[in-house]
Design a protein around this motif. Structure first.
Motif, PDB file in Angstrom:
ATOM      1  N   LEU A   3       0.869  -1.184   0.000  1.00 32.08           N
ATOM      2  CA  LEU A   3       0.000   0.000   0.000  1.00 32.08           C
ATOM      3  C   LEU A   3       0.900   1.226   0.000  1.00 32.08           C
ATOM      4  N   THR A   4       0.736   2.057  -1.031  1.00 35.78           N
ATOM      5  CA  THR A   4       1.642   3.187  -1.241  1.00 35.78           C
ATOM      6  C   THR A   4       0.875   4.501  -1.270  1.00 35.78           C
ATOM      7  N   ILE A   5       1.396   5.488  -0.563  1.00 31.93           N
ATOM      8  CA  ILE A   5       0.839   6.846  -0.582  1.00 31.93           C
ATOM      9  C   ILE A   5       1.824   7.729  -1.329  1.00 31.93           C
ATOM     10  N   GLU A   6       1.361   8.331  -2.396  1.00 32.03           N
ATOM     11  CA  GLU A   6       2.228   9.162  -3.232  1.00 32.03           C
ATOM     12  C   GLU A   6       1.821  10.627  -3.172  1.00 32.03           C
ATOM     13  N   ASN A   7       2.627  11.427  -2.481  1.00 33.08           N
ATOM     14  CA  ASN A   7       2.509  12.882  -2.501  1.00 33.08           C
ATOM     15  C   ASN A   7       1.095  13.367  -2.184  1.00 33.08           C
ATOM     16  N   VAL A   8       0.485  12.781  -1.158  1.00 32.62           N
ATOM     17  CA  VAL A   8      -0.908  13.094  -0.807  1.00 32.62           C
ATOM     18  C   VAL A   8      -0.976  14.369   0.047  1.00 32.62           C
ATOM     19  N   SER A   9      -1.859  15.287  -0.368  1.00 34.52           N
ATOM     20  CA  SER A   9      -2.134  16.506   0.397  1.00 34.52           C
ATOM     21  C   SER A   9      -3.638  16.689   0.519  1.00 34.52           C
ATOM     22  N   ILE A  21       2.397  13.875   1.712  1.00 37.27           N
ATOM     23  CA  ILE A  21       2.752  12.659   2.444  1.00 37.27           C
ATOM     24  C   ILE A  21       3.140  11.553   1.468  1.00 37.27           C
ATOM     25  N   ASN A  22       4.298  10.932   1.718  1.00 36.14           N
ATOM     26  CA  ASN A  22       4.756   9.779   0.945  1.00 36.14           C
ATOM     27  C   ASN A  22       5.065   8.636   1.907  1.00 36.14           C
ATOM     28  N   LEU A  23       4.407   7.495   1.700  1.00 30.74           N
ATOM     29  CA  LEU A  23       4.561   6.356   2.604  1.00 30.74           C
ATOM     30  C   LEU A  23       4.418   5.050   1.846  1.00 30.74           C
ATOM     31  N   GLU A  24       4.937   3.987   2.446  1.00 30.20           N
ATOM     32  CA  GLU A  24       4.762   2.654   1.871  1.00 30.20           C
ATOM     33  C   GLU A  24       4.564   1.654   3.009  1.00 30.20           C
ATOM     34  N   PHE A  25       3.539   0.804   2.879  1.00 28.14           N
ATOM     35  CA  PHE A  25       3.235  -0.196   3.895  1.00 28.14           C
ATOM     36  C   PHE A  25       3.245  -1.594   3.286  1.00 28.14           C
ATOM     37  N   THR A  26       3.779  -2.544   4.050  1.00 31.63           N
ATOM     38  CA  THR A  26       3.644  -3.960   3.732  1.00 31.63           C
ATOM     39  C   THR A  26       2.968  -4.619   4.944  1.00 31.63           C
ATOM     40  N   THR A  27       2.902  -5.941   4.990  1.00 33.15           N
ATOM     41  CA  THR A  27       2.183  -6.592   6.085  1.00 33.15           C
ATOM     42  C   THR A  27       2.820  -6.266   7.438  1.00 33.15           C
ATOM     43  N   ARG A  57      -2.058  10.440  -4.708  1.00 28.08           N
ATOM     44  CA  ARG A  57      -2.882   9.245  -4.870  1.00 28.08           C
ATOM     45  C   ARG A  57      -2.416   8.138  -3.930  1.00 28.08           C
ATOM     46  N   VAL A  58      -3.286   7.152  -3.756  1.00 24.94           N
ATOM     47  CA  VAL A  58      -2.991   5.966  -2.965  1.00 24.94           C
ATOM     48  C   VAL A  58      -3.057   4.756  -3.891  1.00 24.94           C
ATOM     49  N   LEU A  59      -2.047   3.877  -3.809  1.00 29.44           N
ATOM     50  CA  LEU A  59      -1.963   2.717  -4.687  1.00 29.44           C
ATOM     51  C   LEU A  59      -1.951   1.432  -3.870  1.00 29.44           C
ATOM     52  N   LEU A  60      -2.666   0.438  -4.338  1.00 32.56           N
ATOM     53  CA  LEU A  60      -2.587  -0.903  -3.772  1.00 32.56           C
ATOM     54  C   LEU A  60      -1.986  -1.812  -4.826  1.00 32.56           C
ATOM     55  N   ASP A  61      -0.808  -2.327  -4.550  1.00 32.30           N
ATOM     56  CA  ASP A  61      -0.073  -3.159  -5.504  1.00 32.30           C
ATOM     57  C   ASP A  61       0.017  -2.487  -6.870  1.00 32.30           C
ATOM     58  N   GLY A  62       0.281  -1.178  -6.835  1.00 25.69           N
ATOM     59  CA  GLY A  62       0.509  -0.417  -8.064  1.00 25.69           C
ATOM     60  C   GLY A  62      -0.728   0.125  -8.732  1.00 25.69           C
ATOM     61  N   GLU A  63      -1.924  -0.186  -8.219  1.00 29.06           N
ATOM     62  CA  GLU A  63      -3.160   0.282  -8.848  1.00 29.06           C
ATOM     63  C   GLU A  63      -3.812   1.360  -7.981  1.00 29.06           C
ATOM     64  N   ASP A  64      -4.217   2.444  -8.620  1.00 26.63           N
ATOM     65  CA  ASP A  64      -4.841   3.569  -7.931  1.00 26.63           C
ATOM     66  C   ASP A  64      -6.146   3.101  -7.282  1.00 26.63           C
ATOM     67  N   ILE A  65      -6.314   3.361  -5.978  1.00 26.12           N
ATOM     68  CA  ILE A  65      -7.523   2.892  -5.302  1.00 26.12           C
ATOM     69  C   ILE A  65      -8.771   3.616  -5.809  1.00 26.12           C
TER      70      ILE A  65
END
Length: 290
Positions: A3-9, A21-27, A57-65
């Motif tokens: 789960l990836t957060i790309e430049n979210v404001s 905000i830029n973040l990346e989450f795994t299990t 944007r927020v991505l789950l396994d590379g796909e925009d939610i």
């Protein structure tokens, strides 16, 4: 799973609640730590797909939610800070109702509700009305409804606010238990909620991400900044408080022991103390604590 957060404001009425905000989450379990107004709830609502960012944007396994839409909602479980419960419903009836809304068949719902009530420790309370439940029991019903669709991502916002210590421990252990092969995002301002279960701790302040590290690495960053000083009277306490960040003040016999955060030794008699997450919170949020 990623789960990836790309430049979210996110901006509300000229106030920037989240700032790039830029973040990346795994299990695993992630603790999102911040004072009130830091942007925690806004971030959680965006991740839960109940609010859209102004940019990024927020991505789950590379796909925009946003493109995934219902496919994303099918894999998340969300427990907001204030969850609406029908007080005249029994716990079982409420969860069966939520299971129907989530698309489970009648038979699937019956099995899943029974299993989930067992998991959250409410199997023996299934036939009781939730309006008569304690605050901790209501929060357990809340996490139960979030788990009904067997989510891969669990988002919980301030889950232990207002709970007594026993219920906080129970809830914390429950989140740790269900985190296997899942991403669990826990937003809180209570440091003990995340001290022992978080894989990483994120620190938000005024909408900005200021740290993202393991609890151990965060504590290493303030390892030589925590001191213990013994003083004799309240005027000395006042003097130290005017100069330093003072955490705990404990009476020891006729004296007072101060726990102080400082880059320099605050007194000739000061000795080092091992830091904890409460010290870390004070280090970043001393204005809010004051």
């Amino acid at each position: 799973m990623n789960l990836t957060i790309e430049n979210v404001s996110k901006v509300f009425d000229d106030k920037k609640a989240l700032d790039s905000i830029n973040l990346e989450f795994t299990t695993g379990v992630y603790g999102i730590l911040g004072a009130n107004g830091s942007g925690k709830t806004t971030l959680m609502r965006i991740l839960a797909s109940v609010m859209k960012p102004c940019s990024g944007r927020v991505l789950l396994d590379g796909e925009d939610i946003a493109v995934m839409d219902y496919r994303y909602r099918d894999v998340i479980g969300y427990l907001p800070q204030h969850v609406g419960l029908y007080k005249n419903f029994t716990a079982e009836k409420f969860l069966l109702y939520i299971a129907t809304l989530k698309g489970l068949t009648k038979e699937e719902a019956k099995v899943k509700v029974a299993d989930t009530l067992e998991l959250v420790g409410l199997a023996d309370q299934a036939k009781k009305k939730v309006g008569k439940f304690s605050g901790g029991m209501k929060r357990r019903v809340g996490i139960a409804q979030a788990l009904l669709n067997d989510p891969k991502i669990i988002i919980v916002d301030e889950p232990t606010a207002g709970l007594d210590p026993k219920e906080r421990i129970r809830f914390r252990n429950l989140l740790s238990q269900i985190s296997t092969n899942r991403i669990v995002l826990l937003s809180t301002h209570i440091v003990s909620d995340i001290e022992f279960i978080a894989k990483e701790v994120l620190i938000l302040k005024a909408g900005k991400l200021v740290q993202k590290q393991t609890p151990q690495d965060l504590l290493r960053g303030i390892e030589n900044k925590v001191w213990s000083v013994t003083v004799k009277n309240e005027s000395e306490i006042t003097r130290f408080q005017s100069i330093y960040k003072v955490g705990n003040i404990a009476r020891v016999g006729d004296s007072f022991q101060l726990r102080i955060l400082s880059d320099v030794k605050p007194h000739l008699s000061a000795t080092h103390e091992h830091p904890n997450l409460e010290d870390l919170y004070l280090y970043y949020f001393d204005e809010e604590v004051a």
